[in-house]
Design a protein around this motif. Structure first.
Motif, PDB file in Angstrom:
ATOM      1  N   THR A  16       0.831  -1.200   0.000  1.00 29.44           N
ATOM      2  CA  THR A  16       0.000   0.000   0.000  1.00 29.44           C
ATOM      3  C   THR A  16       0.868   1.255   0.000  1.00 29.44           C
ATOM      4  OG1 THR A  16      -1.813   1.124   1.160  1.00 29.44           O
ATOM      5  CG2 THR A  16      -0.117   0.098   2.517  1.00 29.44           C
ATOM      6  N   SER A  28      -2.823  -5.762  -1.248  1.00 33.97           N
ATOM      7  CA  SER A  28      -3.055  -6.492  -0.002  1.00 33.97           C
ATOM      8  C   SER A  28      -2.890  -7.995  -0.191  1.00 33.97           C
ATOM      9  CB  SER A  28      -4.454  -6.191   0.533  1.00 33.97           C
ATOM     10  OG  SER A  28      -4.686  -6.904   1.741  1.00 33.97           O
ATOM     11  N   GLU A  45      -3.530  -9.953   2.668  1.00 37.41           N
ATOM     12  CA  GLU A  45      -4.174 -10.463   3.871  1.00 37.41           C
ATOM     13  C   GLU A  45      -5.117 -11.609   3.534  1.00 37.41           C
ATOM     14  OE1 GLU A  45      -6.136  -7.191   5.660  1.00 37.41           O
ATOM     15  OE2 GLU A  45      -4.287  -6.188   6.268  1.00 37.41           O
ATOM     16  N   THR A  46      -5.141 -12.600   4.410  1.00 38.57           N
ATOM     17  CA  THR A  46      -6.040 -13.745   4.240  1.00 38.57           C
ATOM     18  C   THR A  46      -6.938 -13.926   5.448  1.00 38.57           C
ATOM     19  OG1 THR A  46      -4.317 -15.217   5.108  1.00 38.57           O
ATOM     20  CG2 THR A  46      -4.447 -14.978   2.719  1.00 38.57           C
ATOM     21  N   ASP A  47      -7.014 -12.929   6.333  1.00 39.30           N
ATOM     22  CA  ASP A  47      -7.857 -13.046   7.520  1.00 39.30           C
ATOM     23  C   ASP A  47      -9.318 -13.229   7.160  1.00 39.30           C
ATOM     24  OD1 ASP A  47      -5.658 -12.732   9.037  1.00 39.30           O
ATOM     25  OD2 ASP A  47      -6.003 -10.642   9.572  1.00 39.30           O
ATOM     26  N   GLU A  48      -9.702 -12.764   5.961  1.00 36.38           N
ATOM     27  CA  GLU A  48     -11.092 -12.896   5.547  1.00 36.38           C
ATOM     28  C   GLU A  48     -11.509 -14.355   5.436  1.00 36.38           C
ATOM     29  OE1 GLU A  48     -11.157 -10.946   1.823  1.00 36.38           O
ATOM     30  OE2 GLU A  48      -9.610 -12.178   0.947  1.00 36.38           O
ATOM     31  N   ARG A  77     -13.249 -14.007  -1.983  1.00 41.27           N
ATOM     32  CA  ARG A  77     -12.241 -13.362  -1.160  1.00 41.27           C
ATOM     33  C   ARG A  77     -11.690 -12.164  -1.918  1.00 41.27           C
ATOM     34  NH1 ARG A  77     -14.278 -16.226   2.863  1.00 41.27           N
ATOM     35  NH2 ARG A  77     -13.946 -18.457   2.624  1.00 41.27           N
ATOM     36  N   ASN A 105      -9.008 -10.367  -1.654  1.00 39.59           N
ATOM     37  CA  ASN A 105      -7.602 -10.425  -2.025  1.00 39.59           C
ATOM     38  C   ASN A 105      -7.252 -11.698  -2.788  1.00 39.59           C
ATOM     39  OD1 ASN A 105      -7.187  -7.970  -0.642  1.00 39.59           O
ATOM     40  ND2 ASN A 105      -7.019  -9.074   1.296  1.00 39.59           N
ATOM     41  N   ARG A 152       7.863  -4.656   5.317  1.00 38.84           N
ATOM     42  CA  ARG A 152       6.791  -5.385   6.009  1.00 38.84           C
ATOM     43  C   ARG A 152       5.953  -6.179   5.010  1.00 38.84           C
ATOM     44  NH1 ARG A 152       6.731  -0.499   9.100  1.00 38.84           N
ATOM     45  NH2 ARG A 152       5.104   0.375   7.754  1.00 38.84           N
ATOM     46  N   GLY A 153       5.643  -5.559   3.892  1.00 43.98           N
ATOM     47  CA  GLY A 153       4.861  -6.258   2.876  1.00 43.98           C
ATOM     48  C   GLY A 153       5.632  -7.387   2.226  1.00 43.98           C
ATOM     49  N   ASP A 210       5.306 -10.647   3.983  1.00 47.68           N
ATOM     50  CA  ASP A 210       4.053 -11.339   3.650  1.00 47.68           C
ATOM     51  C   ASP A 210       4.142 -11.989   2.270  1.00 47.68           C
ATOM     52  OD1 ASP A 210       2.954 -10.501   6.055  1.00 47.68           O
ATOM     53  OD2 ASP A 210       2.105  -8.671   5.179  1.00 47.68           O
TER      54      ASP A 210
END
Length: 426
Positions: free
Chosen positions: A135, A255, A257-260, A270, A272, A301-302, A305
């Motif tokens: 981002t 993004s 993220e896989t929290d979804e 999903r 992402n 940081r990215g 991931d």
């Protein structure tokens, strides 16, 4: 040469007919209406239809698609262009276009259209190249566009796809109409097992008319349309495209993220998923981050991931917008040391900041290669493509083609003189 049917106003037909015949094409039918042309299609050996954009109907477009016949629209005004766009036809020219313009779209000169891969001029350059960045707008789209242009300039057929589920930006950057997003259409066709070469050629827009032309699948114009980009559909589209063009360059979302996925609805789409599917389908991933003190930690940081999502061996790192005013004296060395110390990244390619050149390209709706060939950013991207994406024998073949074009009076690009930060051991 091509067998062509005409569905044009008399004035436009008169302006094109003589040059069309001079180029060796034959007119096999002339019709006053789309319905009349549909009735005789089965009896024709036909390669293309050149028609007034306002006179093209959905039925005619479907009939031509079933027979593998290309349709090229001639728009007299904005209303005609909008009508063609609503039908999903993007190969539309202005009414004052010459036959040379039509010829370029037909693909008889210059790079062939999507679905007819150009012969390789060197080593085995092929596959999917995904461009990812965290981002903060590090320059993913700018890099993806210019990588596509540089690879296409080396003689390869290239498709640029906008897969960002948070809203596509390639279309406005290249000045393309995107009322009907091309990649979303490709996903729908793939979901129905109907994505063919002919369909891909119909929904992909062409950018450029010279030796660095490529095709574009535009992205979604509104972020709310993200459910159309399902992960399995994205994978299916990219798998199909890699069979029909040499190189697919993908502009992904930010993004990972896989929290979804903890949602109770295991079958829900999903957001992402499109980005992750594109990265996992890619043969090569370009991870791009900004060089300033805010963007660089965000990239690191990215990147952690990203390394969990795919194999790091497939990733090349590009640090974008390097400027001493934000990163200090010896900025490139500081950036490389930071990447090595905190990210374990031993090699990075540096793209210097060139706001003037990039702004000029955006204003013109073009690439750096088209608008600002001597831009230091463009030269750095050119060197990155030579070192990481195109085998060195391809670069030699490119130089031969450049000398040939120079001998015939064509424009020759400036040699690459950009710097790249080499890897160094600890």
């Amino acid at each position: 040469m091509a067998a062509i049917a005409l569905l044009l106003d008399r004035a436009v037909e008169d302006a094109l007919l003589a040059d069309m015949i001079e180029h060796g094409h034959s007119v096999v039918a002339r019709s006053a209406t789309a319905r009349e042309l549909i009735l005789i299609l089965d009896g024709l050996e036909l390669d293309a239809v050149v028609a007034s954009a306002a006179g093209i109907s959905r039925e005619l477009l479907d009939a031509c698609d079933r027979r593998g016949v290309r349709v090229i629209g001639i728009a007299a005004n904005d209303s005609g262009r909008r009508h063609a766009s609503e039908l999903g036809l993007f190969e539309v020219l202005d009414a004052d276009s010459t036959w040379d313009d039509v010829e370029n779209v037909l693909g008889h000169r210059g790079p062939p259209p999507v679905g007819v891969p150009a012969p390789l001029t060197g080593g085995p350059v092929s596959g999917v190249i995904a461009v990812w960045g965290p981002t903060g707008a590090p320059g993913r789209t700018t890099l993806a566009i210019n990588v596509a242009a540089e690879v296409a300039a080396r003689g390869h057929s290239v498709l640029l796809a906008d897969v960002d589920p948070y809203g596509g930006t390639i279309a406005p950057a290249l000045g393309l109409l995107d009322e009907a997003p091309g990649f979303a259409a490709a996903c729908r066709l793939a979901g129905a097992d109907s994505l063919t070469r002919a369909e891909l050629d119909r929904i992909a827009q062409r950018h450029g008319t010279r030796d660095d032309a490529f095709r574009v699948l535009t992205g979604i114009s509104r972020a709310a349309r993200w459910p159309e980009l399902g992960g399995s559909r994205v994978t299916a589209v990219l798998d199909a495209c890699r069979r029909w063009v040499d190189v697919v360059v993908v502009d992904t979302g930010f993004s990972l993220e896989t929290d979804e996925e903890i949602s109770s609805d295991l079958f829900a789409p999903r957001r992402n998923g499109a980005t992750i599917a594109a990265l996992r389908s890619a043969d090569h991933v370009i991870a791009v981050g900004g060089a300033d003190p805010i963007a660089l930690p965000r990239f690191l940081r990215g990147y952690a991931d990203l390394a969990e999502a795919i194999e790091p061996q497939r990733v090349s790192v590009v640090v974008n917008r390097l400027r001493t005013s934000a990163s200090g004296v010896g900025a490139a060395g500081h950036v490389l040391a930071t990447l090595r110390r905190f990210g374990g990244i031993e090699q990075a390619h540096i793209v210097p900041d060139d706001r003037r050149g990039v702004d000029a390209a955006v204003l013109a709706g073009g690439t750096l290669r088209e608008v600002s060939r001597r831009s230091p950013a463009r030269q750095a991207i050119e060197r990155f493509v030579d070192e990481q994406l195109v085998p060195r024998q391809d670069a030699a073949a490119r130089d031969v083609r450049r000398r040939t074009r120079a001998a015939s009076g064509a424009a020759v690009g400036a040699p690459s003189v950009a710097a790249s930060v080499p890897s160094s051991g600890r």
